[in-house]
Design a protein around this motif. Structure first.
Motif, PDB file in Angstrom:
ATOM      1  N   MET A   1      69.211-106.246  -9.133  1.00  0.00           N
ATOM      2  CA  MET A   1      69.221-105.029  -9.911  1.00  0.00           C
ATOM      3  C   MET A   1      68.934-105.388 -11.366  1.00  0.00           C
ATOM      4  N   LYS A   2      68.366-104.437 -12.073  1.00  0.00           N
ATOM      5  CA  LYS A   2      68.059-104.635 -13.486  1.00  0.00           C
ATOM      6  C   LYS A   2      68.915-103.662 -14.295  1.00  0.00           C
ATOM      7  N   TYR A   3      69.719-104.211 -15.207  1.00  0.00           N
ATOM      8  CA  TYR A   3      70.619-103.406 -16.029  1.00  0.00           C
ATOM      9  C   TYR A   3      70.052-103.213 -17.427  1.00  0.00           C
ATOM     10  N   LEU A   4      70.316-102.048 -17.991  1.00  0.00           N
ATOM     11  CA  LEU A   4      69.972-101.738 -19.363  1.00  0.00           C
ATOM     12  C   LEU A   4      71.262-101.800 -20.171  1.00  0.00           C
ATOM     13  N   LEU A   5      71.325-102.732 -21.124  1.00  0.00           N
ATOM     14  CA  LEU A   5      72.522-102.934 -21.942  1.00  0.00           C
ATOM     15  C   LEU A   5      72.253-102.407 -23.346  1.00  0.00           C
ATOM     16  N   LEU A   6      73.058-101.468 -23.795  1.00  0.00           N
ATOM     17  CA  LEU A   6      72.938-100.898 -25.131  1.00  0.00           C
ATOM     18  C   LEU A   6      74.071-101.450 -25.980  1.00  0.00           C
ATOM     19  N   VAL A   7      73.741-102.082 -27.111  1.00  0.00           N
ATOM     20  CA  VAL A   7      74.776-102.624 -28.000  1.00  0.00           C
ATOM     21  C   VAL A   7      74.514-102.144 -29.422  1.00  0.00           C
ATOM     22  N   SER A   8      75.619-101.859 -30.131  1.00  0.00           N
ATOM     23  CA  SER A   8      75.471-101.308 -31.481  1.00  0.00           C
ATOM     24  C   SER A   8      76.726-101.508 -32.305  1.00  0.00           C
ATOM     25  N   HIS A   9      76.589-101.162 -33.550  1.00  0.00           N
ATOM     26  CA  HIS A   9      77.735-101.011 -34.436  1.00  0.00           C
ATOM     27  C   HIS A   9      78.332 -99.634 -34.156  1.00  0.00           C
ATOM     28  N   GLY A  10      79.658 -99.540 -34.148  1.00  0.00           N
ATOM     29  CA  GLY A  10      80.325 -98.259 -33.943  1.00  0.00           C
ATOM     30  C   GLY A  10      80.019 -97.648 -32.589  1.00  0.00           C
ATOM     31  N   GLY A  11      79.981 -96.333 -32.536  1.00  0.00           N
ATOM     32  CA  GLY A  11      79.802 -95.610 -31.284  1.00  0.00           C
ATOM     33  C   GLY A  11      78.371 -95.233 -30.950  1.00  0.00           C
ATOM     34  N   PHE A  12      77.413 -95.796 -31.664  1.00  0.00           N
ATOM     35  CA  PHE A  12      76.017 -95.435 -31.438  1.00  0.00           C
ATOM     36  C   PHE A  12      75.572 -95.700 -30.002  1.00  0.00           C
ATOM     37  N   ALA A  13      75.882 -96.864 -29.454  1.00  0.00           N
ATOM     38  CA  ALA A  13      75.451 -97.207 -28.095  1.00  0.00           C
ATOM     39  C   ALA A  13      76.010 -96.221 -27.073  1.00  0.00           C
TER      40      ALA A  13
ATOM     41  N   THR B   1      73.931-110.464 -31.658  1.00  0.00           N
ATOM     42  CA  THR B   1      74.130-111.916 -31.572  1.00  0.00           C
ATOM     43  C   THR B   1      75.325-112.259 -30.689  1.00  0.00           C
ATOM     44  N   THR B   2      76.362-111.441 -30.750  1.00  0.00           N
ATOM     45  CA  THR B   2      77.530-111.672 -29.897  1.00  0.00           C
ATOM     46  C   THR B   2      77.181-111.423 -28.430  1.00  0.00           C
ATOM     47  N   ALA B   3      76.463-110.342 -28.156  1.00  0.00           N
ATOM     48  CA  ALA B   3      76.054-110.038 -26.783  1.00  0.00           C
ATOM     49  C   ALA B   3      75.179-111.160 -26.224  1.00  0.00           C
ATOM     50  N   LEU B   4      74.284-111.683 -27.039  1.00  0.00           N
ATOM     51  CA  LEU B   4      73.409-112.763 -26.575  1.00  0.00           C
ATOM     52  C   LEU B   4      74.204-114.028 -26.269  1.00  0.00           C
TER      53      LEU B   4
ATOM     54  N   GLY C   1      85.794-105.884 -34.685  1.00  0.00           N
ATOM     55  CA  GLY C   1      85.531-107.298 -34.881  1.00  0.00           C
ATOM     56  C   GLY C   1      84.798-107.909 -33.701  1.00  0.00           C
ATOM     57  N   THR C   2      84.164-109.038 -33.940  1.00  0.00           N
ATOM     58  CA  THR C   2      83.308-109.629 -32.915  1.00  0.00           C
ATOM     59  C   THR C   2      84.079-110.173 -31.717  1.00  0.00           C
ATOM     60  N   GLU C   3      85.319-110.649 -31.931  1.00  0.00           N
ATOM     61  CA  GLU C   3      86.091-111.160 -30.782  1.00  0.00           C
ATOM     62  C   GLU C   3      86.410-110.036 -29.798  1.00  0.00           C
TER      63      GLU C   3
ATOM     64  N   ASP D   1      85.095-106.959 -24.851  1.00  0.00           N
ATOM     65  CA  ASP D   1      84.670-105.677 -24.284  1.00  0.00           C
ATOM     66  C   ASP D   1      83.327-105.824 -23.564  1.00  0.00           C
ATOM     67  N   PHE D   2      82.421-106.574 -24.174  1.00  0.00           N
ATOM     68  CA  PHE D   2      81.097-106.767 -23.584  1.00  0.00           C
ATOM     69  C   PHE D   2      81.188-107.573 -22.286  1.00  0.00           C
ATOM     70  N   LYS D   3      82.003-108.637 -22.305  1.00  0.00           N
ATOM     71  CA  LYS D   3      82.201-109.437 -21.083  1.00  0.00           C
ATOM     72  C   LYS D   3      82.721-108.565 -19.949  1.00  0.00           C
ATOM     73  N   GLU D   4      83.688-107.730 -20.252  1.00  0.00           N
ATOM     74  CA  GLU D   4      84.253-106.843 -19.233  1.00  0.00           C
ATOM     75  C   GLU D   4      83.211-105.846 -18.741  1.00  0.00           C
ATOM     76  N   ALA D   5      82.446-105.280 -19.670  1.00  0.00           N
ATOM     77  CA  ALA D   5      81.451-104.270 -19.306  1.00  0.00           C
ATOM     78  C   ALA D   5      80.358-104.839 -18.405  1.00  0.00           C
ATOM     79  N   ILE D   6      79.979-106.100 -18.631  1.00  0.00           N
ATOM     80  CA  ILE D   6      78.901-106.685 -17.821  1.00  0.00           C
ATOM     81  C   ILE D   6      79.433-107.466 -16.622  1.00  0.00           C
ATOM     82  N   SER D   7      80.701-107.345 -16.329  1.00  0.00           N
ATOM     83  CA  SER D   7      81.277-108.074 -15.192  1.00  0.00           C
ATOM     84  C   SER D   7      80.628-107.672 -13.867  1.00  0.00           C
TER      85      SER D   7
END
Length: 145
Positions: free
Chosen positions: A1-13, A73-76, A39-41, A46-52
């Protein structure tokens, strides 16, 4: 499957994902949105959990608000830890036309063909909208006399 990941500052994504659902509702199971708020941590966790749900056999397309920004950069970094970065397509400057085209085309095109389909759509959406004033319309009507 191919996922589309949206990442942003604040609630934009997350907001973009909500708007995207109006146009590509049938694709939303493969769209994941995460915003940096505390913060980035915290974002990394949150990103790790979301892409689990993403497996080693899956691939990802990452759309970010700002190239070089902390969410991207954090997502990458997280994707690299998971071994998903080498096959990822990463684009910055996301907007709604870019997200719509990505959601629709992600399963039809790969690599450079995908990028060449998505980026022009995103760029074309950037333009000034000029509103004609009522004075301009009256001047046009006077020209007809």
């Amino acid at each position: 499957m191919k996922y589309l990941l949206l990442v942003s500052h604040g609630g934009f994504a997350e907001g973009l994902k909500t708007s995207l659902a109006m146009f590509a509702g049938d694709k939303m199971e493969q769209v994941i949105a995460v915003g940096l708020r505390e913060g980035t941590e915290v974002f990394a966790a949150d990103f790790k959990e979301a892409i689990s749900v993403v497996t080693d056999e899956d691939s990802v397309i990452v759309l970010a608000d700002i190239v070089g920004g902390s969410p991207l950069t954090t997502a990458l970094s997280v994707l690299e830890e998971r071994g998903l970065l080498s096959s990822a397509i990463v684009l910055g400057g996301m907007n709604l036309p870019m997200a719509i085209t990505s959601a629709v085309m992600k399963d039809m095109l790969d690599g450079d063909d995908f990028v060449q389909a998505v980026l022009p759509e995103a760029q074309t959406a950037l333009q000034e909208f000029k509103v004609a004033s009522s004075d301009d319309e009256e001047a046009d009507d006077d020209d007809d006399i």
